[in-house]
Design a protein around this motif. Sequence first.
Motif, PDB file in Angstrom:
ATOM      1  N   ALA A 206      50.920  31.538  39.959  1.00 13.25           N
ATOM      2  CA  ALA A 206      51.054  32.927  40.376  1.00 13.25           C
ATOM      3  C   ALA A 206      50.224  33.204  41.621  1.00 13.25           C
ATOM      4  N   CYS A 208      47.793  35.692  44.091  1.00  7.96           N
ATOM      5  CA  CYS A 208      46.672  36.587  43.793  1.00  7.96           C
ATOM      6  C   CYS A 208      46.248  37.315  45.062  1.00  7.96           C
ATOM      7  N   PRO A 264      47.956  38.537  37.941  1.00  6.29           N
ATOM      8  CA  PRO A 264      49.111  37.738  38.377  1.00  6.29           C
ATOM      9  C   PRO A 264      50.422  38.521  38.438  1.00  6.29           C
TER      10      PRO A 264
END
Length: 352
Positions: A206, A208, A264
């Motif tokens: 994910a 960030c 996320p």
Amino acid sequence: MARSHRTPRRQSAVIGAGMAGLACARTLQRAGHAVQVFEAAPEPGGRVATHLSPFGSFDTGAQYFTVRDARFTQALDATAPDLVRRWSANAVRVLDEHGRVVEAAPPRRDAHWVAIPAMHRLPQRWAEPLQAASALHLGTRVTHIARDALVPARWQLHTQGLEGDQRVHAGFDRVILAVPASQARSLLLISELPSLAEALAAVDMAPCWTLMLAYPNASQPGLQTLGPQWNAARSTHHRVAWLARESSKPGREPVERWTVQASPPWSREHENDDAGRVIGKLTKAFAEITGIRATPALAEAALWREAQTLKPLGQPWLWNASLGVGLCGDWCIGHRVEDAFVSGLELALAIA
């Protein structure tokens, strides 16, 4: 007189100078292998990164690291005992949407360690032997891997520098990709290595968004800190996953500074937003959680497109001996700094 026959040193190319790439390259180098490391960024470290501002430093990627593996302990003791300090972080809290503590840290939570005076000093230290051997190529992005035109059993790397200059580096017996999973997969597909690329299809990392805030007025006499008494917290706020008072870390500048890392799901939803919009939304969330509503003297945001591993590979490394191509990274087994070290070390040990 009998002639001496010396086996030529194996030539290894490591793509990526994050913690996994550095651990792998250093291990191979110590084992007597010739190593060349190629890093697209202008400095080593990957997500163990630091942003320097007029008010002090911000650890924009990894906020701290754990030390669980004895080999990681040994590596730190041998190479960086003067750089590593424990950060108490006031026993990290877990907060609800309104900043209320809903859970204190478990009593046996892993210790938090940081590098001083900032996190990027650790990979810089680990890169020194490679730099001394002229084996670290910074600002050099690998665009393509191909068989060596002169020696088909070997590999060559096509690279592009920060100024757009293109070069070919040839003569490698092995190529190790120590970059985020999607970057590795793209490079493998471009290089017509689909079997290795397919193994990475299920890995999910994910993005960030990271917000950096500085409040220099809080350092004036009579006003030592702003907001809560804790120095680090995990949050259930839909926008924010982590908050840390940077100035509370050992060896840091005293100016009140906070790093805020988005969750996320929110980062993925807003991955293509401009930085100004992200700063506004995350600063509002920061105020809701901490109660700090003062206007910061500095507010900047940075995006890591592959930050936290949501679904790892499930094994420490990949190695195809017939091709001479391997892969390592934190994403193989998790998302910690220590995971990156273990992955790079174990791959090097497997092929050395």
